[in-house]
Scaffold this active site. Structure first.
Site, short mmCIF file in Angstrom:
data_model
loop_
_atom_site.label_atom_id
_atom_site.label_comp_id
_atom_site.label_asym_id
_atom_site.label_seq_id
_atom_site.Cartn_x
_atom_site.Cartn_y
_atom_site.Cartn_z
N LYS A 169 0.85 -1.20 0.00
CA LYS A 169 0.00 0.00 0.00
C LYS A 169 0.88 1.24 0.00
O LYS A 169 1.38 1.68 1.02
CB LYS A 169 -0.92 0.05 1.22
CG LYS A 169 -1.98 1.12 1.02
CD LYS A 169 -2.36 1.87 2.28
CE LYS A 169 -1.62 3.13 2.53
NZ LYS A 169 -1.77 4.24 1.59
N GLU A 244 9.89 1.69 10.43
CA GLU A 244 10.92 2.70 10.13
C GLU A 244 10.24 4.06 10.26
O GLU A 244 9.44 4.43 9.40
CB GLU A 244 11.46 2.52 8.70
CG GLU A 244 12.17 1.21 8.47
CD GLU A 244 13.47 1.09 9.23
OE1 GLU A 244 13.92 2.08 9.84
OE2 GLU A 244 14.04 -0.02 9.23
N CYS A 278 13.64 11.25 6.59
CA CYS A 278 13.64 10.81 7.98
C CYS A 278 15.04 10.89 8.57
O CYS A 278 15.20 11.04 9.77
CB CYS A 278 13.13 9.38 8.05
SG CYS A 278 14.01 8.30 6.91
N GLU A 378 9.83 16.40 14.67
CA GLU A 378 10.22 16.25 13.27
C GLU A 378 9.41 17.24 12.43
O GLU A 378 8.18 17.23 12.47
CB GLU A 378 9.93 14.82 12.81
CG GLU A 378 10.43 14.55 11.43
CD GLU A 378 10.15 13.13 10.97
OE1 GLU A 378 8.99 12.69 11.06
OE2 GLU A 378 11.10 12.47 10.53
P1 NAD Z 1 2.35 8.68 7.34
O1 NAD Z 1 2.76 7.93 8.55
O2 NAD Z 1 1.28 9.67 7.43
O3 NAD Z 1 1.90 7.66 6.19
C1 NAD Z 1 2.70 6.57 5.81
C2 NAD Z 1 1.80 5.50 5.19
O4 NAD Z 1 0.92 4.99 6.20
C3 NAD Z 1 0.92 6.02 4.07
O5 NAD Z 1 0.84 5.03 3.05
C4 NAD Z 1 -0.42 6.19 4.76
O6 NAD Z 1 -1.53 6.12 3.87
C5 NAD Z 1 -0.42 5.02 5.73
N1 NAD Z 1 -1.35 5.17 6.85
C6 NAD Z 1 -1.86 6.32 7.37
N2 NAD Z 1 -2.71 6.04 8.37
C7 NAD Z 1 -2.75 4.70 8.50
C8 NAD Z 1 -3.44 3.80 9.37
N3 NAD Z 1 -4.28 4.24 10.31
N4 NAD Z 1 -3.23 2.48 9.23
C9 NAD Z 1 -2.37 2.01 8.31
N5 NAD Z 1 -1.69 2.80 7.44
C10 NAD Z 1 -1.87 4.14 7.55
O7 NAD Z 1 3.70 9.30 6.79
P2 NAD Z 1 3.91 10.29 5.58
O8 NAD Z 1 3.40 11.63 5.98
O9 NAD Z 1 3.37 9.65 4.34
O10 NAD Z 1 5.52 10.30 5.51
C11 NAD Z 1 6.32 11.08 6.33
C12 NAD Z 1 6.79 10.31 7.55
O11 NAD Z 1 7.51 9.13 7.18
C13 NAD Z 1 7.78 11.10 8.39
O12 NAD Z 1 7.46 11.01 9.75
C14 NAD Z 1 9.11 10.42 8.12
O13 NAD Z 1 10.08 10.55 9.12
C15 NAD Z 1 8.71 9.02 7.92
N6 NAD Z 1 9.75 8.31 7.15
C16 NAD Z 1 10.54 7.38 7.80
C17 NAD Z 1 11.56 6.74 7.12
C18 NAD Z 1 12.45 5.71 7.78
O14 NAD Z 1 13.03 4.91 7.08
N7 NAD Z 1 12.58 5.69 9.08
C19 NAD Z 1 11.76 7.01 5.77
C20 NAD Z 1 10.95 7.95 5.15
C21 NAD Z 1 9.93 8.58 5.86
#
Ligand code: NAD
Length: 471
Positions: A169, A244, A278, A378
C-alpha cells in the site's frame, strides 16, 4: 490529465471496487496532474487472499529461482530509467539530482537482495539442533510518499529473497510512480499473487492490512504516530512488525573538524530530499566559541543552495509534497520564532517567483536550545536548528536528548575521536565525515524511530521465522 483506475491483484491490473477518486496535484504548480481511483477494504482483502494463495508455492521456490525473479525485475526497471526519474520529479517534486540518486539506489536494492541470497544460509546449526529460517508468510508493505518506489524496491526485494509474498500500500499521492513500478513488476513475470498493489487511504487499505489475520508481518515506513497505530492493531494477531519511523538527527561538528567541509555537508544533510527525509540532520551541534564562524559559512552557502523547479539540474531544494506539508513547515517556522529562536536565513513565506508551488525558504535557526519544539519535533521540511555546546560530553548529551534515534552525523579530523563519540550516540546509523549508504549494513532506529532493522542479514531475517529441529 491522467486517470489511474487500476490496482494490481493476482497478476492482473484490475479495476478496484472502491469508488473514491483522489486528485494528484503537482507540488511545483499546484495544478491537477490527474486522479487515482482508490481501492477499498474488499480490494485489500482480495489482494491478501491472492498473496496467501501464492505463498503456498512461492515459499518453496529455490534460491536460484528467486535470484532470477530479482534479476528480471531489475532489468525491467532499468529499461525505464528516464520515466522513473521524470515521474518522481513531476509527481513528488524530488529534485533531478535527488531523483536520479534515488533511482540508482532503487536498482541497487536488487543487487543487495541477490548478494544476500548468494551467501545467506537458510539452514544453520545452533547448539545440537538444525535451525531452518523459514519465510514468514504474507507481508504487508505500507509506505510514505517521500521515496515511494525506493521503498517498494527495497522492501519487496527482501520479501522475495526470503520467499514471502506481499501486499503493498503506497501513499495515494504517489499513484503515478506506483503505476510505473507496477508495470515493470508485471513485465518481470513473477508467479501470480506474489506481489499485489492496492492504491488507497491509510485508514482504509492500511488499516485492513494491519488487522487482517492473513498478514504475518508488516514492514512500515512512515510517521511515528501512524507506526504506533499499526503496531497496536498488529499485536491483536501477533504480526511481526518492522517500523521505520521519524527522526530528529543530530549533526555534531567537533572542534577539530574542517568547518569549510563540515558546514556545507551539514546543509546537504539537512535539506536533502527538500528536507523531507527521515534521516535529515536537522539539529546542528557546534562548539559555542565557533558560532560566528558557523554563521558566516552558512550565510555564504545558502545563496548557492538553489530553490526552484525540481526539473532544473542546479536545483538543490524543490517544493514540499503538498500544501498540507507546506503549511506544516510554515507552522513550525512560526513556532521557532515564538519560542525565541532567531532566524539566520530563510523564514516564513515562499521565495520570490515561486508563489505557485509548495516552496519553503531554506531556513536556519540560531539561538536554539534543545528543549524547544523545533529541536524536538520532526518538521519534515528545509528547517535547520543550530545548537551550541561547550564540551564534547555536552554535545553527546544533547545529541542523545531526543525521543528519536534514527541517524546521527559526526565531523572531526581525528578518526579515533569521531569513532569514540559515535560509539556513545544512540542512533541506528552514525555517519562519520560524510553521508553514505551501506545496503548490507542494518538501517533502522533506536527509541521512537522504530522497531527492527532493514537491509543486510538482519533485514532479511525480519522476513524469516527460525524453526529449531531438536533431535
Ligand atoms: P504517514 O505515517 O502519514 O503515512 C505513511 C503510510 O501509512 C501512508 O501510506 C499512509 O496512507 C499510511 N497510513 C496512514 N494512516 C494509516 C493507518 N491508520 N493504518 C495504516 N496505514 C496508515 O507518513 P507520511 O506523511 O506519508 O511520511 C512522512 C513520515 O515518514 C515522516 O514522519 C518520516 O520521518 C517518515 N519516514 C521514515 C523513514 C524511515 O526509514 N525511518 C523514511 C521515510 C519517511
Amino acid at each position: 490529465m491522467k486517470t489511474i483506475d487500476k490496482i494490481y491483484i493476482n497478476g492482473e491490473f484490475t479495476t478496484p471496487q472502491g469508488k473514491q477518486y483522489f486528485d494528484l496535484i503537482s507540488p511545483t504548480t499546484n495544478e491537477k496532474l490527474g486522479q487515482v481511483l482508490l481501492g477499498n477494504e474488499q480490494d485489500t482483502k482480495n489482494a491478501i487472499a491472492a498473496a496467501k494463495e501464492a505463498f503456498k508455492s512461492f515459499s518453496k521456490t529455490t534460491i536460484t529461482e528467486r535470484i532470477q525473479y530479482l534479476k528480471n525485475i531489475q532489468a525491467s526497471i532499468e529499461k525505464r530509467r528516464e520515466d522513473f526519474i521524470d515521474v518522481m520529479v513531476e509527481e513528488y517534486g524530488g529534485t533531478l539530482q535527488f531523483s536520479t540518486t534515488s533511482f540508482d539506489y532503487m536498482l541497487k536494492s536488487f543487487d543487495s537482495a541477490i548478494n544476500l541470497l548468494n551467501f545467506y544460509s537458510f539452514t544453520k546449526t545452533m547448539g545440537e539442533s538444525e535451525v531452518q529460517m523459514t519465510p514468514i508468510g504474507v507481508v504487508g508493505i505500507i509506505i510514505p510518499w517521500n521515496s515511494s518506489n525506493g521503498f517498494i524496491a527495497s522492501k519487496l526485494s527482501t520479501a522475495i529473497a526470503a520467499g514471502c509474498t506481499a501486499v503493498i500500500k503506497p501513499s495515494e499521492m504517489s499513484a503515478q510512480q506506483t503505476q510505473l513500478i507496477t508495470e515493470c513488476l508485471h513485465e518481470a513475470g513473477l508467479p501470480k499473487g506474489v506481489f499485489n498493489i492496492v492504491n488507497g487511504l491509510g485508514e482504509i487499505v492500511g488499516a485492513e492490512i494491519s488487522r487482517n489475520p492473513d498478514i504475518a508481518k508488516i514492514s512500515f515506513t512512515g510517521s511515528t504516530n501512524v507506526g504506533k497505530i499499526i503496531a497496536k492493531e498488529a499485536v491483536e494477531t501477533m504480526k511481526r512488525v518492522t517500523l521505520e519511523l521519524g527522526g530528529k538527527s543530530p549533526n555534531i561538528i567537533l572542534d577539530d573538524a574542517d568547518f569549510s567541509k563540515a558546514i556545507p555537508l551539514a546543509i546537504i544533510a539537512a535539506y536533502m530530499n527538500n528536507g523531507q527525509a527521515c534521516i535529515a540532520g536537522t539539529r546542528l551541534l557546534v562548539p559555542e566559541n565557533r558560532l560566528e564562524e558557523v554563521k558566516k559559512l552558512i550565510t555564504e552557502i545558502i545563496p548557492n543552495t538553489i530553490v526552484g523547479n525540481p526539473k532544473n539540474k542546479t536545483t538543490a531544494v524543490g517544493p514540499l509534497v503538498s500544501v498540507k506539508q507546506y503549511e506544516r513547515v510554515q507552522n513550525y517556522i512560526q513556532i521557532g520564532i515564538d519560542e525565541g529562536a532567531e532566524i539566520l536565513t530563510g523564514g516564513l513565506g515562499k521565495p520570490e517567483g515561486l508563489e505557485k508551488g509548495n516552496f519553503a525558504k531554506p531556513t536556519v535557526f540560531i539561538n536554539v536550545n534543545n528543549q524547544m519544539r523545533i529541536a524536538r519535533e520532526e518538521i519534515f521540511g528545509p528547517v535547520l536548528s543550530v545548537i551550541t555546546y561547550k564540551t564534547e560530553e555536552e554535545a553527546i548529551e544533547i545529541a542523545n536528548d531526543t525521543t528519536y534515534g534514527l541517524q546521527a552525523y559526526i565531523s572531526s579530523s581525528n578518526e579515533k575521536r569521531a569513532h569514540k563519540v559515535a560509539s556513545q550516540i544512540n542512533a541506528g546509523r552514525v555517519q562519520i565525515n560524510g553521508i553514505g549508504h551501506d545496503p548490507m549494513a542494518p538501517f533502522g532506529g533506536f527509541k521512537q524511530s522504530g522497531i527492527g532493522r532493514e537491509f543486510g542479514t538482519i533485514g532479511l531475517e525480519a522476513y524469516l521465522e527460525p524453526k529449531a529441529l531438536i533431535r
